[in-house]
Design an enzyme around this catalytic site. Structure first.
Site: not given
Ligand SMILES: O=C(O)C(=O)C[C@H](O)[C@@H](O)CO
Length: 255
Positions: A48, A73, A87, A151, A177
């Site tokens: 977000h 996230r 990576d 969620e 959520d």
């Protein structure tokens, strides 16, 4: 050269509460400030927040100077972005809206090299200090942490199966959520949402995994910690700046 121990993973395995801060501002400077606050972990959010791979890596670089595990996230369970972020040096990942054990297994596979996983192999990258960490590829799993977000009602119903997936370390409730998907937008303290959260906690603990949640209100955070949640985010850079600047200006507008 050795990979740094993942202190967040270690704390959660020891059933020790780990306090975290959410980084939404997508800035290496603000994340550096947050990383120095003394929290156990921070979360660089690219679901977000306007983060891309370069801004995530820049924040991982500044956070590395502190004993604060920087989790990322990712926006979705896309294995390509998971590979790129890993990576880039992230070894603690949060993945939104995991609904089934199969989906969780696919994320675990995205994080692991073959055999057992599908993570693409690259000889040198930031995660192995550009080739300086001996045996990184063989040992990478040891320092990785996966928090899957619960969620929606399907995720709640499947929480026990999801928690049982090897490689899943944390079931992390997304209260915004979850409440929205349960018809109580913005009200995670609604009784039926709290019942769902409690059932996720119970299923997670029964599987011997850690439970996490975002709780920017102090009373909520205290309650969740007392209930047994151990990976608890207690605020965000965005919230601190917005509320702090509101309060500061308001002091000069009164009377
Ligand atoms: O569902 C939630 O709540 C979350 O997953 C956190 C949100 O994405 C948001 O509040 C983070 O800023």
């Amino acid at each position: 050269m050795q990979e740094r121990v993942n202190l967040l993973k270690q704390a959660l395995q020891d059933n020790t509460a780990a306090i975290g801060l959410w980084c939404s501002l997508s800035s290496a400077l603000t994340t550096e400030i947050v990383a120095g606050a003394g929290a156990d972990w921070l979360l660089i959010d690219s679901e977000h927040s306007p983060n891309d791979l370069r801004s995530i890596v820049a924040q991982l670089q500044v956070a590395a100077a502190f004993p604060c595990e920087a989790a990322v996230r990712v926006p979705s369970d896309d294995p390509v972005f998971i590979k790129q972020v890993m990576d880039g040096g992230a070894r603690s990942l949060m993945v939104p809206n995991i609904r089934t054990a199969d989906q969780a297994r696919a994320v675990v596979a995205a994080m692991a090299y073959a055999p057992g996983g599908i993570r693409g192999f690259s000889v040198g990258h930031r995660a192995n200090a550009f080739g300086r960490i001996a045996n990184y590829h063989a040992n990478a799993r040891a320092q990785q942490l996966l928090a899957v977000q619960i969620e929606c009602e399907t995720g709640v119903a499947n929480a026990a199966e999801i928690a049982a997936v090897p490689g899943v370390d944390v079931l992390f409730v997304g209260p915004g959520d979850l409440s929205t998907n349960m018809g109580a937008m913005g009200s995670p303290n609604a009784p039926h949402v709290q019942a769902a959260i409690a059932s996720v906690l119970a299923a997670t603990r029964a599987a011997g995994k850690a439970a996490g949640i975002l709780a920017p209100q102090r009373a909520d955070a205290d309650r969740y910690l007392a209930d047994g949640f151990t990976m608890v985010a207690v605020g965000s850079d965005l919230g601190l700046l917005a509320r702090g600047s509101d309060q500061l200006v308001a002091q000069f507008r009164k009377g």
